[in-house]
Design a protein around this motif. Structure first.
Motif, short mmCIF file in Angstrom:
data_model
loop_
_atom_site.label_atom_id
_atom_site.label_comp_id
_atom_site.label_asym_id
_atom_site.label_seq_id
_atom_site.Cartn_x
_atom_site.Cartn_y
_atom_site.Cartn_z
N LEU A 5 -12.31 3.96 16.09
CA LEU A 5 -12.57 4.59 14.85
C LEU A 5 -12.03 6.06 14.72
CD1 LEU A 5 -15.76 2.63 13.83
CD2 LEU A 5 -13.20 2.25 13.06
N LEU A 6 -12.32 6.84 15.77
CA LEU A 6 -12.02 8.12 15.78
C LEU A 6 -10.40 8.41 16.02
CD1 LEU A 6 -15.14 9.48 17.56
CD2 LEU A 6 -14.68 9.55 15.14
N SER A 7 -9.94 7.44 16.24
CA SER A 7 -8.35 7.40 16.64
C SER A 7 -8.13 8.28 17.82
CB SER A 7 -7.53 7.79 15.21
OG SER A 7 -7.73 7.08 14.18
N LEU A 8 -8.93 8.13 18.86
CA LEU A 8 -8.56 8.83 20.01
C LEU A 8 -7.84 7.92 20.96
CD1 LEU A 8 -12.35 10.25 20.71
CD2 LEU A 8 -10.30 11.55 19.82
N SER A 9 -7.04 8.50 21.96
CA SER A 9 -5.94 7.72 22.76
C SER A 9 -6.97 7.14 23.97
CB SER A 9 -5.35 8.92 23.44
OG SER A 9 -5.90 9.92 23.97
N SER A 10 -6.30 6.27 24.58
CA SER A 10 -6.77 5.43 25.52
C SER A 10 -7.24 6.12 26.78
CB SER A 10 -5.75 4.21 26.11
OG SER A 10 -4.57 5.07 26.61
N ASP A 11 -6.78 7.35 26.89
CA ASP A 11 -7.18 8.25 28.19
C ASP A 11 -8.51 8.80 27.98
OD1 ASP A 11 -6.16 9.80 26.08
OD2 ASP A 11 -5.51 11.48 27.33
N VAL A 12 -8.95 9.07 26.74
CA VAL A 12 -10.53 9.54 26.37
C VAL A 12 -11.19 8.38 26.36
CG1 VAL A 12 -11.69 10.47 24.51
CG2 VAL A 12 -9.42 11.32 24.95
N ARG A 13 -10.94 7.12 26.15
CA ARG A 13 -11.57 5.94 26.26
C ARG A 13 -12.10 5.60 27.59
NH1 ARG A 13 -8.78 2.74 23.55
NH2 ARG A 13 -7.82 1.88 24.92
N LEU A 14 -10.99 5.78 28.59
CA LEU A 14 -11.16 5.59 30.10
C LEU A 14 -12.14 6.64 30.39
CD1 LEU A 14 -7.32 4.53 31.04
CD2 LEU A 14 -9.36 2.99 30.86
N ILE A 15 -11.78 7.70 30.00
CA ILE A 15 -12.58 8.99 30.89
C ILE A 15 -14.31 8.65 30.21
CG2 ILE A 15 -13.40 11.23 30.65
CD1 ILE A 15 -10.33 11.67 30.38
N VAL A 16 -14.41 8.26 29.05
CA VAL A 16 -15.86 8.34 28.42
C VAL A 16 -16.37 6.94 29.20
CG1 VAL A 16 -17.09 7.58 26.51
CG2 VAL A 16 -15.45 9.31 26.30
N THR A 17 -15.58 5.64 29.13
CA THR A 17 -16.29 4.59 29.88
C THR A 17 -16.36 4.89 31.31
OG1 THR A 17 -14.83 3.32 28.51
CG2 THR A 17 -15.74 2.18 30.29
N GLY A 18 -15.67 5.54 32.06
CA GLY A 18 -15.64 5.84 33.48
C GLY A 18 -17.06 6.75 33.71
N THR A 19 -17.33 7.65 32.89
CA THR A 19 -18.39 8.62 32.88
C THR A 19 -19.87 7.61 32.55
OG1 THR A 19 -17.03 10.43 32.01
CG2 THR A 19 -19.75 10.43 31.90
N VAL A 20 -19.89 6.88 31.71
CA VAL A 20 -20.92 6.09 31.46
C VAL A 20 -21.22 5.21 32.61
CG1 VAL A 20 -21.83 4.18 29.92
CG2 VAL A 20 -20.78 6.05 29.04
N LEU A 21 -20.24 4.48 33.12
CA LEU A 21 -20.37 3.62 34.53
C LEU A 21 -20.96 4.45 35.52
CD1 LEU A 21 -20.08 1.04 35.95
CD2 LEU A 21 -17.52 1.73 36.45
N LEU A 22 -20.38 5.65 35.84
CA LEU A 22 -20.87 6.61 36.85
C LEU A 22 -22.34 6.86 36.73
CD1 LEU A 22 -20.51 8.14 39.39
CD2 LEU A 22 -19.70 10.16 38.01
N ALA A 23 -22.66 7.13 35.37
CA ALA A 23 -24.07 7.42 35.14
C ALA A 23 -24.94 6.20 35.37
CB ALA A 23 -24.38 7.97 33.83
N ALA A 24 -24.55 5.15 34.96
CA ALA A 24 -25.32 3.81 35.29
C ALA A 24 -25.42 3.63 37.02
CB ALA A 24 -24.44 2.75 34.52
#
Length: 412
Positions: free
Chosen positions: A377-396
């Motif tokens: 929805l924020l029209s961010l690129s896939s690289d940002v999505r991968l970084i955010v998802t990976g960060t959340v996974l690492l935190a978990a």
């Protein structure tokens, strides 16, 4: 015969302790947190933060149309995450689930569109292909002793190659837009009265099972939570679910694919916690040598779990293909594998085996789906999505490691 005057008196059984006041209940809850039993607290806090952040950045995030789309998007992810949860419970990994889902999607499209098979028969064939793949990989792992990482890494490549061979030179096959499969996955929604009834049934079932658990703990003379607590939670859950249903029916409503995913998650949660087979999975994942000495057929459990994992991956691939309306050479690739593993781990399944939270795949799929949806929805690129998802996974994973250390230090 013992002399009643000199025989030491046997103390009466200690009654179950009820944490009656809110202060005592909170104190007991904080004590469980200190011993490493954090429950679903991190993911609930995470979901609240995700909603707050994305709604503040884009007011359409909680729009009814977008929420319905979110339900449609996470259905396949939740089903696949349920399968990988079973494997993670053994302390193992399956890297082939993305390729298996893509292969199942290809088989579905080829058998239904090219070969003219009936929709249900084509779906059944595609799912059985997944079961066969999982049985083969599980047998190699359990009987020959090849590590699951290597077996499924090889499977990732093999089944992706088979998928390309099945699709042939066409590369992309489309489902009939007005066909049964597309209609069910894209345009079928639960009647409003049924959705309202289900939203009322869920808190009632929660209250019933909580009261039954409370009675069993009291009979075993264990501390029990106050009676008002499950009642209060049930009331809050009832209000929240009714609000969500009302919001969704401002648009199209609750998709049947989402309901199907929830039923899959609930069934396998029941299977794990309420059946002998599920307890054996916990036992094998917790301590394989102890499980073997207890007479559990460890090889059979391992093979069956890998078969179930690949079966659910195939079901996920079928659901995804029906929602998208096509299958191609990219089906099951990209972020499919990592999102499924991330959903299971973020939901509360331990990478160390033998431990998972209630409905972990559903909660994890909500987090991963909400992040992906909000970033789109924020029209961010896939690289940002991968970084955010990976960060959340690492935190978990970090939280899981800290919880494991805390449980070990407290002898749990």
């Amino acid at each position: 015969m013992a002399d009643p005057l000199t025989e030491p008196a046997v103390p009466p059984p200690t009654p179950a302790t009820e944490l009656s006041s809110p202060k005592e209940a909170v104190g007991g809850w904080l004590q469980t947190l200190r011993t490493g039993d954090i429950g679903s607290l991190p993911i609930i806090i995470g979901l609240i933060l995700i909603v707050i952040v994305f709604q503040s950045l884009n007011p359409t995030f909680l729009n009814a149309f977008n929420l319905v789309n979110l339900c449609l998007q996470i259905a396949a992810l939740g089903i696949m995450a349920t399968g990988i949860t079973l494997v993670l419970m053994l302390g193992e990994i399956d890297l082939s689930i993305g390729s298996v889902s893509g292969l199942a999607a290809a088989v579905l499209l080829v058998t239904h569109v090219n070969d003219g098979f009936a929709p249900l028969l084509a779906v059944l064939i595609a799912v059985l292909v997944g079961t066969l793949v999982g049985t083969i990989q599980g047998s190699i792992f359990a009987k020959i002793g090849v590590p699951s990482f290597i077996v499924t890494l090889a499977g990732l490549l093999i089944w992706q190659g088979v998928q390309l061979r099945v699709l042939g030179e066409q590369g992309t096959i489309n489902l009939p837009p007005a066909g049964t499969l597309v209609r069910w996955a894209q345009f079928s929604f639960v009647p409003r009265w049924l959705a309202i009834a289900l939203a009322a049934l869920i808190p009632l079932l929660y209250l019933l099972f909580s009261l039954l658990t409370r009675r069993r703990r009291a009979a075993a003379e264990l501390p029990v939570m106050p009676l008002w607590l499950p009642i209060a939670v049930a009331v809050i859950l009832f209000v929240l679910l009714q609000l969500v249903v009302a919001k969704l029916y401002l648009d199209r409503g609750v998709p049947w694919t989402f309901v199907f995913m929830v039923l899959v998650v609930v069934f396998f949660d029941w299977l794990l916690r309420r059946t002998a087979y599920g307890r054996k999975i916990f036992a094998v994942g917790g301590n394989i040598e102890a499980a073997r000495r207890a007479g559990i057929n460890v090889d059979a459990i391992r093979i069956s779990v890998f078969a179930l994992c690949s079966t659910l991956a195939a079901v996920s691939g079928v659901v995804a293909a029906m929602r998208l309306g096509f299958a191609n050479q990219q089906s099951g690739s990209g972020e499919t594998l990592i999102n499924a593993i991330a959903a299971a781990v973020i939901g509360g399944t331990s990478l160390f085996g033998g431990r998972t939270r209630r409905y972990a795949p559903l909660l994890g799929a909500l987090v991963i789906g909400a992040i992906a949806n909000g970033l789109e929805l924020l029209s961010l690129s896939s690289d940002v999505r991968l970084i955010v998802t990976g960060t959340v996974l690492l935190a978990a994973v970090v939280i899981d490691a800290l919880v494991q250390r805390s449980r070990t230090s407290h002898g749990r």
